[in-house]
Design an enzyme around this catalytic site. Structure first.
Site, mmCIF file in Angstrom:
data_model
loop_
_atom_site.group_PDB
_atom_site.id
_atom_site.type_symbol
_atom_site.label_atom_id
_atom_site.label_comp_id
_atom_site.label_asym_id
_atom_site.label_seq_id
_atom_site.Cartn_x
_atom_site.Cartn_y
_atom_site.Cartn_z
ATOM 1 N N PHE A 9 0.808 -1.216 0.000
ATOM 2 C CA PHE A 9 0.000 0.000 0.000
ATOM 3 C C PHE A 9 0.846 1.274 0.000
ATOM 4 O O PHE A 9 0.310 2.366 -0.129
ATOM 5 C CB PHE A 9 -0.935 0.015 1.213
ATOM 6 C CG PHE A 9 -0.206 0.062 2.533
ATOM 7 C CD1 PHE A 9 0.198 1.269 3.079
ATOM 8 C CD2 PHE A 9 0.101 -1.103 3.206
ATOM 9 C CE1 PHE A 9 0.885 1.315 4.283
ATOM 10 C CE2 PHE A 9 0.785 -1.066 4.416
ATOM 11 C CZ PHE A 9 1.180 0.148 4.948
ATOM 12 N N ARG A 37 -3.417 8.651 20.010
ATOM 13 C CA ARG A 37 -4.074 7.512 19.372
ATOM 14 C C ARG A 37 -5.548 7.413 19.817
ATOM 15 O O ARG A 37 -6.411 7.044 19.033
ATOM 16 C CB ARG A 37 -3.342 6.210 19.691
ATOM 17 C CG ARG A 37 -1.859 6.194 19.325
ATOM 18 C CD ARG A 37 -1.541 6.172 17.876
ATOM 19 N NE ARG A 37 -1.984 4.963 17.239
ATOM 20 C CZ ARG A 37 -1.906 4.748 15.930
ATOM 21 N NH1 ARG A 37 -1.400 5.671 15.144
ATOM 22 N NH2 ARG A 37 -2.331 3.641 15.401
ATOM 23 N N THR A 43 -7.553 2.580 13.406
ATOM 24 C CA THR A 43 -7.046 2.714 12.038
ATOM 25 C C THR A 43 -8.152 2.526 11.015
ATOM 26 O O THR A 43 -8.227 3.252 10.029
ATOM 27 C CB THR A 43 -5.913 1.701 11.790
ATOM 28 O OG1 THR A 43 -4.863 1.960 12.730
ATOM 29 C CG2 THR A 43 -5.371 1.819 10.381
ATOM 30 N N ARG A 54 -11.211 9.946 13.339
ATOM 31 C CA ARG A 54 -11.584 8.981 12.297
ATOM 32 C C ARG A 54 -13.028 8.528 12.445
ATOM 33 O O ARG A 54 -13.724 8.311 11.448
ATOM 34 C CB ARG A 54 -10.653 7.779 12.334
ATOM 35 C CG ARG A 54 -9.252 8.108 11.843
ATOM 36 C CD ARG A 54 -8.355 6.897 11.925
ATOM 37 N NE ARG A 54 -7.019 7.190 11.445
ATOM 38 C CZ ARG A 54 -5.941 6.585 11.895
ATOM 39 N NH1 ARG A 54 -6.042 5.648 12.842
ATOM 40 N NH2 ARG A 54 -4.755 6.896 11.412
ATOM 41 N N ASN A 64 -8.101 7.552 5.657
ATOM 42 C CA ASN A 64 -8.549 7.667 7.042
ATOM 43 C C ASN A 64 -8.239 9.021 7.677
ATOM 44 O O ASN A 64 -8.271 9.162 8.871
ATOM 45 C CB ASN A 64 -8.072 6.497 7.890
ATOM 46 C CG ASN A 64 -6.583 6.451 8.072
ATOM 47 O OD1 ASN A 64 -5.872 7.423 7.866
ATOM 48 N ND2 ASN A 64 -6.097 5.292 8.456
ATOM 49 N N HIS A 67 -2.967 10.807 10.389
ATOM 50 C CA HIS A 67 -1.935 9.830 10.742
ATOM 51 C C HIS A 67 -1.323 10.219 12.074
ATOM 52 O O HIS A 67 -1.132 11.399 12.357
ATOM 53 C CB HIS A 67 -0.826 9.776 9.689
ATOM 54 C CG HIS A 67 0.326 8.928 10.120
ATOM 55 N ND1 HIS A 67 0.248 7.553 10.148
ATOM 56 C CD2 HIS A 67 1.551 9.258 10.587
ATOM 57 C CE1 HIS A 67 1.401 7.073 10.610
ATOM 58 N NE2 HIS A 67 2.209 8.083 10.883
#
Length: 102
Positions: A9, A37, A43, A54, A64, A67
């Protein structure tokens, strides 16, 4: 982190990240990676909790929307990708001594 380029990816991810405006920043402090996070969310956007970035704003894992580094070593590597030493600055809020014991 040479392994990243071998991930299937990676090329599409680089194309996407560099396709438009980016807001890059460095956060630091005790527990900052875990805190970030939690704020960012899972994710896979459809597994992210409502109220996370997200969870509220993303739909597809390939898009998404945000990062965040997953560890200190990754963070150091990624900071070096985006910034040189002169671009990093120290900043402290006026109430930081009241919010943290450290």
């Amino acid at each position: 982190m040479e392994y990243i380029e071998k991930d299937p990816f990676f090329g599409d991810l680089v194309d996407f990240i560099s396709s438009g405006p980016v807001v890059a920043m460095v956060w630091e402090g005790e527990g900052v990676i875990l805190s970030a996070r939690k704020l960012i969310g899972a994710t896979k956007p459809l597994e992210a909790e409502p109220g996370t970035i997200r969870g509220d704003l993303a739909i597809d894992i390939g898009r998404n929307i945000i990062h965040g580094s997953d560890g200190e070593d990754t963070a150091k590597f990624e900071i070096d990708l985006w910034f040189n030493e002169e671009e990093l600055c120290e900043w402290e809020t006026s109430d930081s001594k009241w919010r943290s014991e450290n």
